[in-house]
Design a protein around this motif. Structure first.
Motif, short mmCIF file in Angstrom:
data_model
loop_
_atom_site.label_atom_id
_atom_site.label_comp_id
_atom_site.label_asym_id
_atom_site.label_seq_id
_atom_site.Cartn_x
_atom_site.Cartn_y
_atom_site.Cartn_z
N ILE A 114 0.85 -1.19 0.00
CA ILE A 114 0.00 0.00 0.00
C ILE A 114 0.88 1.24 0.00
N ARG A 115 0.60 2.18 -0.91
CA ARG A 115 1.44 3.37 -1.04
C ARG A 115 0.68 4.67 -0.86
N THR A 116 -0.64 4.58 -0.65
CA THR A 116 -1.42 5.77 -0.35
C THR A 116 -2.58 5.37 0.54
N GLY A 117 -2.95 6.27 1.46
CA GLY A 117 -4.03 5.96 2.38
C GLY A 117 -4.08 6.94 3.53
N LYS A 118 -4.67 6.52 4.64
CA LYS A 118 -4.91 7.41 5.77
C LYS A 118 -3.60 7.94 6.35
N PRO A 119 -3.63 9.12 6.97
CA PRO A 119 -2.42 9.69 7.56
C PRO A 119 -1.92 8.85 8.74
N LEU A 120 -0.64 9.02 9.05
CA LEU A 120 -0.07 8.39 10.24
C LEU A 120 -0.69 9.01 11.49
N PRO A 121 -0.89 8.23 12.55
CA PRO A 121 -1.42 8.79 13.80
C PRO A 121 -0.52 9.88 14.37
N LEU A 122 -1.11 10.77 15.15
CA LEU A 122 -0.33 11.84 15.77
C LEU A 122 0.56 11.32 16.89
N GLU A 123 0.10 10.29 17.61
CA GLU A 123 0.91 9.71 18.68
C GLU A 123 2.07 8.95 18.08
N ARG A 124 3.28 9.34 18.45
CA ARG A 124 4.47 8.78 17.81
C ARG A 124 5.46 8.23 18.83
N ARG A 125 4.93 7.56 19.85
CA ARG A 125 5.79 6.91 20.84
C ARG A 125 5.38 5.46 21.02
N PHE A 126 6.37 4.60 21.05
CA PHE A 126 6.15 3.18 21.27
C PHE A 126 7.05 2.73 22.42
N GLU A 127 6.68 1.63 23.04
CA GLU A 127 7.39 1.19 24.25
C GLU A 127 7.80 -0.27 24.16
N LEU A 128 8.94 -0.55 24.75
CA LEU A 128 9.44 -1.91 24.93
C LEU A 128 9.94 -2.00 26.36
N SER A 129 9.61 -3.08 27.05
CA SER A 129 9.92 -3.16 28.48
C SER A 129 10.61 -4.47 28.85
N ASN A 130 11.56 -4.36 29.77
CA ASN A 130 12.13 -5.52 30.44
C ASN A 130 11.28 -5.79 31.67
N ASP A 131 10.54 -6.89 31.66
CA ASP A 131 9.68 -7.25 32.78
C ASP A 131 9.88 -8.71 33.14
N GLU A 132 10.29 -8.96 34.40
CA GLU A 132 10.53 -10.30 34.90
C GLU A 132 11.50 -11.05 33.99
N CYS A 133 12.54 -10.34 33.57
CA CYS A 133 13.62 -10.89 32.74
C CYS A 133 13.13 -11.39 31.39
N LEU A 134 12.08 -10.75 30.86
CA LEU A 134 11.61 -10.97 29.50
C LEU A 134 11.39 -9.61 28.85
N LEU A 135 11.42 -9.58 27.52
CA LEU A 135 11.12 -8.36 26.78
C LEU A 135 9.68 -8.41 26.30
N THR A 136 8.93 -7.35 26.58
CA THR A 136 7.53 -7.29 26.16
C THR A 136 7.22 -5.92 25.54
N PRO A 137 6.39 -5.89 24.49
CA PRO A 137 5.83 -7.04 23.79
C PRO A 137 6.88 -7.78 22.98
N LYS A 138 6.65 -9.06 22.77
CA LYS A 138 7.61 -9.87 22.03
C LYS A 138 7.66 -9.46 20.56
N VAL A 139 6.50 -9.22 19.97
CA VAL A 139 6.41 -8.76 18.58
C VAL A 139 5.61 -7.47 18.57
N GLN A 140 6.15 -6.47 17.91
CA GLN A 140 5.50 -5.17 17.86
C GLN A 140 5.61 -4.61 16.44
N ALA A 141 4.54 -4.01 15.96
CA ALA A 141 4.55 -3.31 14.69
C ALA A 141 4.37 -1.82 14.95
#
Length: 286
Positions: A114-141
């Motif tokens: 897809i090369r044209t469509g709706k605008p990107l969301p205004l919120e532009r922050r994503f998170e990755l966390s070390n929790d209980e010696c695991l990384l979460t979320p495991k898969v993120q887009a």
């Protein structure tokens, strides 16, 4: 996920190696970048044919679907934490696959052409966390450009290496020594790519981030379902990927104002590579 209480500003000279808040690791830590780089592998995120163009979508439709897998599901790893790695308890379960029957959760799904469509969301922050010696979320887009906040909810040492799968280059290092810390990466999510994150202290802790230049993606729920909204009319290629179960691809035609549904089965196009499996625990449970 535990609440992060403070932000760590990493300075050059930190013993574990690091990244400033406005520089990539190749600029801030060239020696660490060279030693942490690995062989390049094929990325599941393709280089776009051209720039994505945001536009008003008329008669857009909702694409929903399911992700299945028929075959042997890799078992979870039960890790006995060595005594010299305090802060995460005595054991941890490195879960291989989230699922409900044959339906698979934690699968990235996206429209690849897809090369044209709706605008990107205004919120532009994503998170990755070390929790209980695991990384979460495991898969993120996620989409680019955006900021990635890597944090820790553990009272434990972590050293997260962020590698670009397609180039093999070490893009960033996020070290931690206590809970509540956050390392922001403002120049990491800049273009389409597949990123692999490994904790060098806890080798079973891995995560993947797929970076796109458009907003037409999703990650499946545990029930194996997904939804992508406001897709312009047209015929597209839809891809689904899981680090342990491989990739699937299928064509879908979106009619104006008419919802579409898709059923994808993982593993039919390409098996998971050995490099994408969870690292063996240092002390396997008996």
């Amino acid at each position: 996920m535990k609440q992060w209480l403070s932000v760590v500003v990493l300075l050059s000279g930190v013993a574990l190696g690091g990244c400033s808040t406005d520089k990539k690791a190749d600029a801030a830590q060239p020696a660490a970048r060279r030693s942490g780089s690995v062989a390049a592998r094929p990325s599941v995120v393709e280089t776009p044919a051209g720039p994505y163009q945001a536009a008003s979508v008329t008669n857009g439709s909702r694409l929903t679907g399911t992700i299945d897998f028929e075959g042997t599901i890799p078992p979870d790893s039960i890790v006995n934490i060595p005594a010299d790695l305090p802060g995460c308890g005595a054991t941890v379960t490195a879960r291989s696959v989230e699922r409900s029957g044959t339906r698979i959760g934690g699968v990235a799904v996206w429209i690849s052409d897809i090369r044209t469509g709706k605008p990107l969301p205004l919120e532009r922050r994503f998170e990755l966390s070390n929790d209980e010696c695991l990384l979460t979320p495991k898969v993120q887009a996620v989409f680019a450009p955006a900021t990635l906040n890597v944090g820790s909810g553990d009272a434990a040492m972590h050293e997260n290496h962020i590698v670009n799968v397609g180039t093999g280059e070490l893009e960033g290092i996020a070290p931690f020594n206590d809970n509540g810390e956050v390392v922001p990466f403002d120049r990491l999510l800049t273009k389409p790519s597949q990123l692999e994150i490994n904790c060098k202290v806890h080798p079973w802790a891995k995560a993947w981030i797929l970076v796109f230049d458009h907003p037409y993606f999703a990650v499946t729920e545990r029930s194996g379902t997904f939804a992508i909204d406001n897709v312009p009319p047209g015929t597209y290629r839809v891809k689904a990927w899981h680090p342990q179960l491989g990739i699937a691809e299928q064509s879908v035609t979106i009619a104006a104002g008419s919802p579409a549904t898709l059923a994808l089965k993982l593993g039919s196009a390409e098996p998971a590579s050995a490099a994408d499996t969870v690292a063996a625990p240092p002390t396997p449970a008996t």
